[in-house]
Enzyme design. Structure first.
Site, PDB file in Angstrom:
ATOM      1  N   PHE A 505      52.218  39.700  46.702  1.00  0.00           N
ATOM      2  CA  PHE A 505      51.143  38.870  46.173  1.00  0.00           C
ATOM      3  C   PHE A 505      50.963  37.581  46.955  1.00  0.00           C
ATOM      4  O   PHE A 505      50.278  36.693  46.513  1.00  0.00           O
ATOM      5  CB  PHE A 505      51.406  38.565  44.705  1.00  0.00           C
ATOM      6  CG  PHE A 505      51.693  39.796  43.917  1.00  0.00           C
ATOM      7  CD1 PHE A 505      50.673  40.698  43.639  1.00  0.00           C
ATOM      8  CD2 PHE A 505      52.979  40.082  43.481  1.00  0.00           C
ATOM      9  CE1 PHE A 505      50.929  41.845  42.922  1.00  0.00           C
ATOM     10  CE2 PHE A 505      53.225  41.228  42.758  1.00  0.00           C
ATOM     11  CZ  PHE A 505      52.207  42.132  42.481  1.00  0.00           C
ATOM     12  N   VAL A 508      55.708  32.709  50.314  1.00  0.00           N
ATOM     13  CA  VAL A 508      56.418  31.646  49.610  1.00  0.00           C
ATOM     14  C   VAL A 508      56.921  30.638  50.632  1.00  0.00           C
ATOM     15  O   VAL A 508      57.454  31.009  51.679  1.00  0.00           O
ATOM     16  CB  VAL A 508      57.610  32.224  48.816  1.00  0.00           C
ATOM     17  CG1 VAL A 508      58.280  31.135  48.002  1.00  0.00           C
ATOM     18  CG2 VAL A 508      57.158  33.349  47.927  1.00  0.00           C
ATOM     19  N   ASP A 617      57.564  44.674  38.371  1.00  0.00           N
ATOM     20  CA  ASP A 617      57.926  44.759  39.787  1.00  0.00           C
ATOM     21  C   ASP A 617      59.390  44.366  39.982  1.00  0.00           C
ATOM     22  O   ASP A 617      59.705  43.490  40.778  1.00  0.00           O
ATOM     23  CB  ASP A 617      56.976  43.858  40.595  1.00  0.00           C
ATOM     24  CG  ASP A 617      57.036  44.152  42.088  1.00  0.00           C
ATOM     25  OD1 ASP A 617      57.586  45.205  42.459  1.00  0.00           O
ATOM     26  OD2 ASP A 617      56.547  43.322  42.875  1.00  0.00           O
TER      27      ASP A 617
END
Ligand SMILES: *[C@@H]1O[C@H](CO)[C@@H](O)[C@H](O)[C@H]1NC(C)=O
Ligand SMILES: *[C@@H]1O[C@H](CO)[C@@H](O)[C@H](O)[C@H]1NC(C)=O
Ligand SMILES: *[C@@H]1O[C@H](CO)[C@@H](O)[C@H](O)[C@H]1NC(C)=O
Ligand SMILES: *[C@@H]1O[C@H](CO)[C@@H](O)[C@H](O)[C@H]1NC(C)=O
Ligand SMILES: *[C@@H]1O[C@H](CO)[C@@H](O)[C@H](O)[C@H]1NC(C)=O
Ligand SMILES: *[C@@H]1O[C@H](CO)[C@@H](O)[C@H](O)[C@H]1NC(C)=O
Ligand SMILES: *[C@@H]1O[C@H](CO)[C@@H](O)[C@H](O)[C@H]1NC(C)=O
Ligand SMILES: *[C@@H]1O[C@H](CO)[C@@H](O)[C@H](O)[C@H]1NC(C)=O
Ligand SMILES: *[C@@H]1O[C@H](CO)[C@@H](O)[C@H](O)[C@H]1NC(C)=O
Ligand SMILES: *[C@@H]1O[C@H](CO)[C@@H](O)[C@H](O)[C@H]1NC(C)=O
Length: 810
Positions: A505, A508, A617
């Protein structure tokens, strides 16, 4: 009188004979007995006939005291299984001796020839009384007519040997118990005891100070004790309960005579079954009870606080210090903590007119045995405690409870609903930070501290002003969600320069807030949600707080940009520790803690927070470790944030596919059991230290869970273990984890346990049955062997795709 003393079952004793008789050990001149007229001096020992055990003087560790003990002769690590004079050591062995006295007792004389210990045997006038050390570790005394009149198995210290027993001797009326050593260098009786249930029930228990029961084996059901792991299916040990005219006792036998094993209650109150591993030449635990160390009553002693989450399990309450530093070196904490400053007790004439005050300790397991008072308010309760000098603490939960004397069994709890409460601990007012009665040093220190503080504030304010950011203001609202601007985050992450990783997604980045708190900033991609909805979802995620869940600190939502700010985990992600060759190997104990942590985190998400959250997930990449290698579940709530497209993202994402439950593909509704499935898949990776899909030697791909599931069912657990651990793992724990994993990956979600049940199994509260072979895996393997002929070898190589295909068919 007990004339015919024999262990409850003599079955196992002779197994050891058989084992060791084949070793054919030679003992030149060694004898196995002490008879009348002979004496054993400090430089002599006796050795059992086949050479399994030795008896003589020994000194434990760095102690300067001498004791008579029995230890394994065949094991290089001196392991003492019995001590004669555990509470009456000898300091000088120069002419100390062990001998048979004229009345037929075995006595130990110190160097002044004063008896310091003697066997409690019935007097025997025979001149052929003899003490013999047997090959099962039992020291027996026989009288002239060859009758055993005393045996060490009837008077165990902290160890029960196979063939030994624990319980009531109905003939003599004696209760046989084992009691921990005070510490590893002192065999004197410590506070912890294992005994048959004092109430007469058919179970055995662990007790503190012969009064507080902190663990029960569960009632004997004719076949096993429910709370002793492995007793149902073990092929090595068998626990039994015997009630006949002579005894009411618990004992165990070894079924596999090649095992050297012993049961010990150790100085930290844990009951451990040890077995000797020949290949590694060390002792390993078969099981440990209770599983949570903080369940040991008063583990941390008076005023000590047990903290299961901390690497140092015991600490002292604020205002207290350890009573014994020496003890702590041995990981023993029984002597507890003492006050740094004694209480004023209403003596206001001293120390600047301040008396005592109360320190608020939130989320504590409250000490046992309070005095309950009928007082109307917390204020009255506090006042009552303050007015009575012997009152050390109070709590006001449903009513007023006060505690006098030592506070024991305190535990720091973390979950809001684990039954904790707020305890108010009485301290001298001068012990409080910022107290006015403190000495000059403290005052001057606080002045300096104050000046520094003001400077910091000034610098901070100027900085914040200059940056025109809201970071500073936001920091003021501790524990609330911080709303950052994109500029803030650019600054915090030094313009997104340090990338920590890239997931499905988004990426980071590492950042540092103005107060030097480190954070991880996640830039989300592929989000189509409106700003308002995103904010609503983020707010629900911010409420989620648990030690095993990564905490959301803030967010940013501007135009199309969506960023989340999390606490930073310096330990990195689990996959980096498991699968990278250059990282240090996580030992089994750590892995078990990590597994338990993840399970607790997921159980919290599923069951404990206000709105149930399915993670969707779960995989090693989404488990982060903090400095102390405590596991925290990361990236939860993505399904809510991403919305409808989530499952598409997930199923097309590389690296996730092996963790996906069949429901994702079959189109069945998604429930929290999908996380259970992924968790199970991940467990196999934690056990093996390898990805579930690996290249085998011939280049074809192998799917580890199938092999593993088969091995679990065949009982060949150890072969599953990560090679890098070299077999150093608690079998009982490995078995438990393997079985849980197998149950978690069952096709039918109804067959999978809930995460709450998983936690209970891992904590040893629930038993776990042998799992069935997961059906899809079974089909997959059959399919593969058949289809290999038909299909081109390429198509056959990736069993993962097939496992999914098979699931769709189901
Ligand atoms: C053991 O010590 C005693 C005196 O303490 C001495 O008489 C004896 O010879 C010693 N025996 C051995 C084998 O060293
Ligand atoms: C032990 O006692 C003997 C005689 O009683 C004495 O000579 C010796 O010094 C003592 N040893 C120690 C370590 O005190
Ligand atoms: C022997 O034991 C007695 C009784 O405990 C004690 O008074 C004496 O001091 C001890 N002798 C030695 C040399 O330790
Ligand atoms: C044992 O005692 C009996 C008499 O009580 C005596 O006849 C015998 O010689 C003694 N045996 C030994 C070995 O001292
Ligand atoms: C040995 O002990 C048994 C049981 O206490 C007793 O019947 C027997 O007489 C004893 N023998 C001797 C020689 O003391
Ligand atoms: C004494 O009893 C043991 C076993 O109980 C036996 O092996 C031994 O031969 C006996 N000895 C005598 C002298 O009867
Ligand atoms: C242990 O139990 C005994 C007897 O029940 C009691 O007198 C003693 O105070 C207890 N010890 C502690 C430390 O509470
Ligand atoms: C109270 O404190 C004063 C000063 O420290 C001391 O002299 C006095 O003995 C104390 N009284 C009591 C009852 O402890
Ligand atoms: C005191 O109160 C606690 C909980 O409020 C309860 O568990 C306990 O049994 C009470 N003790 C007594 C002696 O009534
Ligand atoms: C303090 O409390 C204890 C226990 O409740 C009680 O025994 C004692 O009498 C009290 N002392 C005073 C001065 O009230």
């Amino acid at each position: 009188m007990d004339t015919e003393i024999r262990p409850c079952s003599s079955l196992s004793i002779f197994l050891l004979f058989l084992l060791f008789s084949s070793l054919n050990i030679q003992h030149c001149g060694a004898t196995d007995s002490v008879s009348l007229g002979q004496a054993l001096s400090a430089n002599q020992t006796i050795v059992s006939k086949e050479g399994n055990f030795e008896l003589g003087f020994f000194t434990p560790g760095n102690s300067r005291n001498y004791y008579i003990g029995i230890w394994y002769k065949t094991i290089p690590v001196q392991t003492v299984i019995w001590v004669a004079n555990r509470a009456t050591p000898i300091s000088n062995t120069s002419s100390a001796e062990l001998k048979i006295s004229k009345d037929g007792k075995l006595v130990l004389l110190n160097s002044s020839k004063i008896p310091v210990w003697s066997s409690s045997s019935t007097p025997s006038s025979s001149n052929s009384t003899v003490a013999v050390l047997l090959d099962n570790g039992n020291l027996i005394i026989r009288n002239g007519s060859n009758t055993t009149i005393w045996q060490s198995f009837d008077h165990p210290t902290d160890t029960v040997m196979p063939g030994g027993w624990l319980g009531l001797n109905k003939i003599t009326g004696e209760h046989q118990t084992i009691t921990s050593w005070e510490n590893p260098e002192n065999p004197a009786p410590g506070p912890f005891t294992e005994s048959m249930d004092p109430d007469g029930a058919n179970q055995f228990v662990l007790l503190w100070n012969d009064s507080e029961i902190y663990w029960r084996s569960g009632l004997w059901n004719g076949q096993y004790y429910p709370s002793i792991p492995g007793t149902t299916s073990s092929t090595i040990l068998k626990f039994t309960f015997i009630n006949n005219e002579r005894r009411n006792c618990a004992m165990y036998t070894i079924l596999d005579s090649s095992f050297i094993t012993r049961t010990v209650i150790d100085s930290s109150g844990l009951l451990r079954q040890w077995f000797w591993v020949q290949s590694t030449q060390e002792w390993q635990t078969f099981f440990t009870e209770p599983l949570a160390q903080c369940d040991v009553y008063s583990l941390c002693g008076a005023f000590g606080i047990c903290d299961q989450q901390s690497s140092k399990i015991c600490r002292c309450s604020y205002g207290f210090e350890p009573a014994s530093m020496k003890e702590r070196e041995f990981n023993v904490w029984s002597s507890g903590c003492v006050r740094k400053t004694s209480l004023r007790c209403g003596n206001k004439s001293s120390a600047g007119g301040e008396g005592d005050r109360f320190l608020e300790m939130t989320n504590m397991r409250l000490p046992a045995n309070p005095q309950n008072l009928t007082l109307g308010s917390a204020r009255d309760c506090e006042q009552f405690c303050l007015n009575n000098c012997s009152c050390n603490a109070y709590a006001y939960v449903t009513g007023c409870s006060i505690w006098t004397g030592d506070l024991r069994n305190l535990e720091q709890l973390y979950d809001a609903d684990s039954g904790g409460g707020t305890l108010y601990l009485r301290l001298a007012a001068s012990d409080f930070p910022g107290s006015t009665s403190s000495h000059k040093l403290v005052i001057s220190l606080s002045v300096i501290g104050g000046i520094l503080g003001i400077l910091c504030v000034l610098v901070g304010v100027i900085w914040a002003f200059q940056r025109r950011t809201r970071i500073w203001m936001a920091k003021q609202v501790e524990s609330n969600l911080i709303r950052f601007t994109y500029g803030d985050l650019q600054h915090v992450t030094k313009n997104f320069s340090e990338r920590l990783g890239t997931g499905g997604f988004g990426s980071v980045f590492k950042g540092t807030l103005i107060d030097s708190t480190e954070v991880a900033v996640k830039k989300l991609e592929g989000l189509r949600q409106g700003e308002k909805q995103f904010r609503t979802e983020v707010r629900t995620l911010a409420v989620i707080q648990h030690v095993n869940v990564v905490r959301l600190r803030g967010f940013c939502s501007k135009g199309s940009k969506r960023l989340l700010v999390y606490e930073y985990m310096s330990g990195g992600s689990l996959d980096s520790h498991l699968f990278r060759n250059n990282s240090t190997v996580l030992d089994w104990k750590m892995r078990y803690q990590i597994i338990l942590g993840i399970a607790r985190g997921l159980a919290y998400l599923h069951e404990k927070c206000r709105e149930c959250i399915i993670h969707c997930d779960v995989k090693p990449d989404n488990v982060l470790l903090d400095r102390d290698f405590r596991a925290k579940v990361a990236d939860f709530g993505m399904a809510k944030l991403i919305g409808r497209d989530f499952s598409t993202v997930l199923t097309t994402m590389r690296g996730t596919v092996g963790y996906l439950a069949p429901e994702w593909i079959s189109g069945l509704p998604i429930t929290s059991k999908v996380d259970v499935y992924s968790f199970g898949m991940m467990l196999f990776e934690l056990i093996s230290g390898k990805r579930n899909t690996a290249e085998s030697a011939d280049g074809s791909k192998i799917f580890y869970p199938y092999l593993a599931a088969t091995k679990v069912i065949e009982g060949d657990i150890f072969s599953l273990l990560d090679n890098r651990l070299n077999g150093a793992a608690d079998i009982e724990e490995v078995t438990r984890v393997c079985r849980v994993a197998c149950w978690c990956i069952q096709e039918s979600e109804a067959h999978r346990p809930t995460m709450g049940q998983v936690v209970q199994i891992l904590e040893g509260v629930l038993e776990v049955r042998m799992p069935p072979l997961p059906r899809a895996l079974q089909l997959l393997m059959q399919d593969q062997s058949q289809s290999c002929d038909r299909l081109s070898s390429n198509e056959c190589k990736d069993p993962l795709d097939q496992s999914l295909a098979v699931s769709v068919k189901l």
